[in-house]
Structure formats: structure tokens, C-alpha cells
Design an enzyme around this catalytic site. Structure first.
Site, short mmCIF file in Angstrom:
data_model
loop_
_atom_site.label_atom_id
_atom_site.label_comp_id
_atom_site.label_asym_id
_atom_site.label_seq_id
_atom_site.Cartn_x
_atom_site.Cartn_y
_atom_site.Cartn_z
N ILE A 152 -20.88 12.56 -16.84
CA ILE A 152 -21.35 13.78 -16.19
C ILE A 152 -20.32 14.89 -16.31
CG2 ILE A 152 -22.07 14.79 -14.00
CD1 ILE A 152 -23.15 11.97 -13.25
N ASP A 171 -8.49 13.55 -16.34
CA ASP A 171 -9.02 12.20 -16.21
C ASP A 171 -7.89 11.25 -16.61
OD1 ASP A 171 -12.04 10.73 -16.19
OD2 ASP A 171 -10.43 9.61 -17.18
N THR A 203 -15.61 12.30 -10.12
CA THR A 203 -14.96 10.98 -10.12
C THR A 203 -15.74 10.02 -9.22
OG1 THR A 203 -13.57 11.31 -8.17
CG2 THR A 203 -12.76 12.20 -10.27
N CYS A 230 -20.69 17.45 -6.61
CA CYS A 230 -21.98 16.76 -6.74
C CYS A 230 -21.75 15.29 -7.10
CB CYS A 230 -22.84 17.43 -7.81
SG CYS A 230 -23.36 19.10 -7.40
N ALA A 231 -20.55 14.78 -6.79
CA ALA A 231 -20.19 13.41 -7.18
C ALA A 231 -20.36 12.44 -6.03
CB ALA A 231 -18.76 13.39 -7.70
N ARG A 232 -19.39 12.38 -5.12
CA ARG A 232 -19.41 11.46 -3.99
C ARG A 232 -18.80 12.13 -2.78
NH1 ARG A 232 -22.69 9.00 -6.24
NH2 ARG A 232 -22.70 6.83 -6.97
N ASP A 256 -23.21 18.87 -2.63
CA ASP A 256 -24.43 18.08 -2.64
C ASP A 256 -24.24 16.73 -1.96
OD1 ASP A 256 -27.18 17.57 -3.49
OD2 ASP A 256 -26.35 16.17 -4.96
N GLU A 261 -23.80 11.05 5.60
CA GLU A 261 -25.14 11.53 5.25
C GLU A 261 -26.20 10.81 6.08
OE1 GLU A 261 -25.63 11.21 1.02
OE2 GLU A 261 -23.93 12.50 0.56
N HIS A 279 -28.06 15.85 -1.25
CA HIS A 279 -27.83 14.78 -2.23
C HIS A 279 -28.96 14.75 -3.28
CE1 HIS A 279 -25.45 10.81 -2.70
NE2 HIS A 279 -25.92 11.19 -3.87
N LEU A 280 -29.10 15.89 -3.95
CA LEU A 280 -30.20 16.06 -4.90
C LEU A 280 -29.78 15.85 -6.35
CD1 LEU A 280 -31.93 19.29 -3.46
CD2 LEU A 280 -32.55 16.90 -3.07
N GLY A 281 -28.54 15.46 -6.59
CA GLY A 281 -28.03 15.39 -7.96
C GLY A 281 -28.91 14.64 -8.94
#
Length: 538
Positions: A152, A171, A203, A230-232, A256, A261, A279-281
Site C-alpha cells: 500500500i 522502511d 506500517t 489509513c493503516a492501523r 481512518d 473503534e 475505517h473505510l480503507g
């Protein structure tokens, strides 16, 4: 006939291959309460979930027929993997199906953040024509810092380049060569902080990445930076982010995912400079169809052909070989986790695996994969499994070599794992002793005898009188209980190590105080995510 239960909102179109198959009966109960699920789960051969259903150890106690759990997505944090493995249940996921959806959502969030689109829409829809309050910024010629260059992150970076953005990429496994090939610059986290106009996070959530974007990191960032996640949830410390936005240092954020949640944090939800989505990723028609198609196809393959492609947990070996190697599989995973921490958590460029004694007569392919998975899991978390470990190594440009030796090193079976990043090397040797279990017998050049435990304290020091007493007293002063202590040295009065098993981890402050002991050169807590389940219960 195989019975499949679908408990979350899974695409009907994506399930078509299962629904149409004559050997499968699919039942959909997307709102089934946990207690009801416990009552009925024993009737099913396979379970398909997304993130809502929690597949706990307690639930699996009732799942006597269950052979497969399928996560229609990537993350499997809602599934008790170890409990499923102990029950002999295969856990599969769909690792690549939502890449485009998450990529495009990240870009949508970045553009919305840059141009204040949600805020402008809300005010305009309320009947107020206000152009002066929503002056945005352009992406063109801005610098984007991408933290995490997996699938991603890489796709986001490629698309951001088309906006004319300069890309800084971090990374642990990103090489200068790959970065150059992608047309971006390899950078440290600090350089990304100092130079980026936008920062996007891609990540996994691990011990290292939890709270990665914290108050200290945000203080290093360029004034006016904009941040996207938009990961975690949990990678960004939300309190620190709100504080930085309120101070004006950070211009805004688009989130996101959240620490908890559904999100109920009023400081996030009501801040005009923070854009939030639920959380729409992965929530596109195409992505939901793809994940459902992937897990449906694999369920059919598993039951009809015993073929497994995306298993998170399934060792593939004969029953006889599994009985022989099972203790070494757990030990191999632990060795991988430990050796990467001994390399100061740096990504390796080369890995060497050496087998000795009777192990050379066995098919060690799965054991090799387990060792490699243990190494990679430190940075890649649940995105790496026994199936994709070799592929990920190749993708990250890491070489590995396996050597089988006819000698036995004094043990019936012995294995040694060495990792190098070109500058430093870390090595672990270990075996399983009949009646005594797993033993770590070598760390770098030092001989020791340590049973793997969840928390190990590794200390390198000068071999001088009183060192053990000083360490023990200091830990006692900080209410740290020591389980065992082992010492290794190569010569009297030279360098030595001690390895202690602890009941709990140490704070950064205790480590700092330890390092003040005269003659103590290095102190590091080594933490294992996988330990023997029976020992944990004791």
C-alpha cells in the site's frame, strides 16, 4: 457436504463460487450475537469473518468440526491464531485484495486534507457561502514522507509522484537501489519529520510502531505538516496529535483508523482541522468482492484439493515429520524473533541457517520458513506467514542461505541462525533437549544455556567480580523478579554476557540506570511474542 458460516457483512457476489458449489452449504448470519455463535459454531466446517466477529479461544472450544477460519481482509488481530493452531484449524486471509482500495482512500484523505473539502462541504450544505475560510494548499512540489513501503505504501508513493510530489520513504527493508528504481529517496524517520509537508503511515501495528508518531516525534516535524493514517489505529498517539494541532504546529490530520473503534474521542471528532472516516480503507465494492472471492476460492481448494495458499498458521508436512519437528518449529520462530532484536532491530541484508545432527535427514523447508517468518515478523507483524515468508524476503532484497552439516555439535539436533546487515552480525544457536525442552545454547560467540521465556534481559559486560550482584540488586530495587540467570564468557576477565529471564519487561528508565553500572556495556530486553502455551499457563 461442507457447511460454511458467514458472520459479518461479506459481499454476496464475492461468495458466488461457494454459493454455487454443490459440495458447500453457506449460511449467512451477519448479526449473530457472541453467545448464539458459541451455541451453533460446532455445526460448521468453515467460518468466514471480517473484523467485527471476535474469534476467541473460548469460542473455539465449541468449534469441534471447524477446519478453516477465513478473514475476508488482511489483518487477523480479531482471531486467536494460537488457539486456532492448537485446535488444528487453518487460518487464512486475503493479503492483497484491498491494496488499491486502501491506496485510493489514502490519496482521497490527503487531497481532502489539503483542500479542506469535508469542512467546505458541511458549511456550504448548511447554506453558507464562505470561500475565505477554506484556502487550501497544493500537493504539487510538496514533500511526502511515506512511513512503511509495503504494497500500500508503495502504491501511494507511485500515485503521489504523479501529483509532482517529492517522495521520502522509510522502511526497514527499503534499499537505496529499490528507492532509486521507484524514483524516490530513502530517508530516516527523523529526515521525514524535518522535511515532509505531508506524512502518511503504512506500517503494521507492532511493539515498535505503536505510538511511533508521538509527542517527541511530532516536535521534530516541520511546522504546518499534515498527517494521514489509513493503516492501523495506535501508530499515532491521538492525544499528542490533538495537542500538536491545537498549538498550530501540525496543520491538520486525516484519520481512518483509531486507538479505539468505534471512535468516541470528542477532541478528534470536533476538531475542525481533523478529518475522520470510520475505517473505510478497504470499503469499496471491488475490494469487498475481491477479498470474498479470494477466501471463497481458497476454502474450496482446501476442502477439495488440500491445497493452501494464504495460510497464516498452517505447517505443511506429513504427520510423522510434524511429530519430529513440532518442538523445533516453535523454537525456530523464537530464534528469529530474538536474533533480529539482537541486531538492534535493524533489517538484515543476509541470513544464514545452519542445521546439524539428525535434522539434516529431515525435510527442513517448513522449519526454514518458520525461522525466516520469526525474523520478518518483528517488522511486518501479521502480514508475514509461512506461505509468503520467502516471497517477502525476495521482495525486500534479503538473501538467505541454508547449510546442512553432518556434524552434531554435541547434540542430536542443533540449529544456528545468523543475520547480518553488512555492518553488524547477530547469531543464535539452539536445540530441544529431551525432557527439558527448548534451550538457547549460543548468543553470538558466547556459550550459554537459557530456556526461551517471554522476557529475557541480555547484558554485555566486562568479566569483573561483583557484576552479577550489582545487576541483581538493581533489579530488586526496582521490584523486578528474576527467574533464572546464565553467564557466558570467552576468556577470564574479558567480555562476557549474562541472560536473565524476567517476570515482566523493564521500563526505559530501568535500562538507562542499568547502563550506568561501571563495566556494563549493553542492556537490552528481548521479548518473545510466542512462548510455550503450557508454560504460560503454569
Amino acid at each position: 457436504m461442507y457447511k460454511v458460516l458467514v458472520t459479518d457483512g461479506i459481499s454476496h457476489t464475492g461468495l458466488k463460487s461457494l454459493l454455487d458449489h454443490p459440495n458447500f452449504v453457506v449460511e449467512r448470519q451477519p448479526t449473530l450475537p457472541t453467545e448464539e455463535l458459541k451455541k451453533v459454531i460446532g455445526d460448521y466446517d468453515a467460518l468466514i469473518v471480517r473484523s467485527q466477529t471476535k474469534v476467541t479461544e473460548e469460542l473455539l472450544l465449541s468449534a469441534d468440526k471447524l477446519r478453516v477460519i477465513a478473514r475476508a481482509g488482511v489483518g487477523v488481530d480479531n482471531i486467536e491464531i494460537n488457539a486456532a493452531t492448537r485446535k488444528g484449524i487453518i487460518v487464512i486471509n486475503a493479503p492483497g485484495a484491498n491494496t488499491m482500495a486502501a491506496t485510493e482512500h489514502t490519496l482521497a484523505m490527503m487531497l481532502s486534507l489539503a483542500r479542506k473539502i469535508p469542512q467546505a462541504h458541511q458549511k456550504t450544505a448548511a447554506g453558507e457561502w464562505d470561500r475565505s475560510s477554506f484556502k487550501g494548499v497544493e500537493l504539487y512540489k510538496k514533500t511526502l514522507g511515506v512511513i512503511g513501503m509495503g504494497k500500500i505504501g508503495t502504491e501511494v508513493a507511485k500515485r503521489a509522484k504523479s501529483f509532482g510530489m517529492n517522495i521520502l520513504a522509510f522502511d526497514p527493508y527499503l534499499t537505496e537501489e529499490r528507492a532509486k528504481k521507484l524514483g524516490m529517496t530513502k530517508a530516516s524517520l527523523d529526515i521525514i519529520a524535518h522535511e515532509s509537508d505531508f506524512i502518511t503511515v503504512h506500517t503494521p501495528l507492532t511493539n515498535d510502531t505503536r505510538g511511533l508518531i508521538n509527542e517527541e516525534y511530532l516536535s521534530k516535524t516541520k511546522k504546518g505538516v499534515r498527517i494521514v493514517n489509513c493503516a492501523r489505529g495506535g501508530i499515532i498517539e491521538e492525544k499528542a496529535l490533538v495537542k500538536a494541532i491545537q498549538s498550530g504546529h501540525v496543520a491538520g490530520a486525516a484519520l481512518d483508523v483509531f486507538e479505539k473503534e468505534p471512535v468516541a474521542n470528542a477532541e478528534l471528532l470536533q476538531n475542525p482541522n481533523i478529518i475522520v472516516t470510520p475505517h473505510l480503507g478497504a470499503s469499496t465494492v471491488e475490494a469487498q468482492e475481491k477479498v470474498a472471492e479470494e477466501v471463497s476460492a481458497e476454502i474450496i481448494e482446501i476442502f477439495e484439493k488440500q491445497s493452501i495458499q494464504n495460510a497464516v498458521n498452517m505447517p505443511q508436512m506429513s504427520g510423522e515429520t510434524q511429530a519430529k519437528l513440532q518442538p523445533y518449529l516453535l523454537l525456530g520462530d523464537q530464534m528469529g524473533q530474538l536474533v533480529i532484536q539482537l541486531l538492534n532491530k535493524q533489517a538484515p541484508s543476509n541470513i544464514e541457517i545452519n542445521y546439524y545432527g539428525n535434522l539434516i535427514e529431515e525435510d527442513t523447508e517448513l522449519l526454514t520458513r518458520t525461522l525466516l517468518k520469526g525474523i520478518l515478523s518483528y517488522h511486518l507483524s501479521d502480514s508475514v506467514n509461512l506461505i509468503n515468508a520467502l516471497h517477502l524476503l525476495k521482495e525486500q532484497g534479503v538473501s538467505y542461505n541454508v547449510v546442512k552439516h553432518p556434524t552434531n555439535k554435541g547434540f542430536a539436533n542443533y540449529m544456528e541462525l545468523s543475520v547480518s546487515n553488512g555492518q553488524e552480525t547477530a547469531k543464535i544457536g539452539a536445540t530441544v533437549l529431551n525432557g527439558y525442552g527448548a534451550r538457547i545454547l549460543k548468543i553470538n560467540q558466547y556459550r550459554i544455556d537459557v530456556r526461551p521465556e517471554k522476557y529475557l534481559l541480555y547484558i554485555k559486560h566486562r568479566d569483573v567480580p561483583g557484576m552479577i550482584g550489582k545487576v541483581g540488586s538493581l533489579l530488586g530495587d526496582h521490584d523486578i523478579n528474576i527467574g533464572t540467570m546464565q553467564v557466558g564468557r570467552t576468556e577470564v576477565g574479558g567480555e562476557a554476557i549474562m541472560v536473565l529471564t524476567l517476570d515482566r519487561t523493564l521500563s526505559a528508565n530501568v535500562i538507562k540506570v542499568l547502563k550506568l553500572i561501571d563495566g556494563l556495556q549493553e542492556a537490552q530486553v528481548l521479548e518473545l511474542a510466542t512462548v510455550d502455551a503450557a508454560r504460560e499457563r503454569r
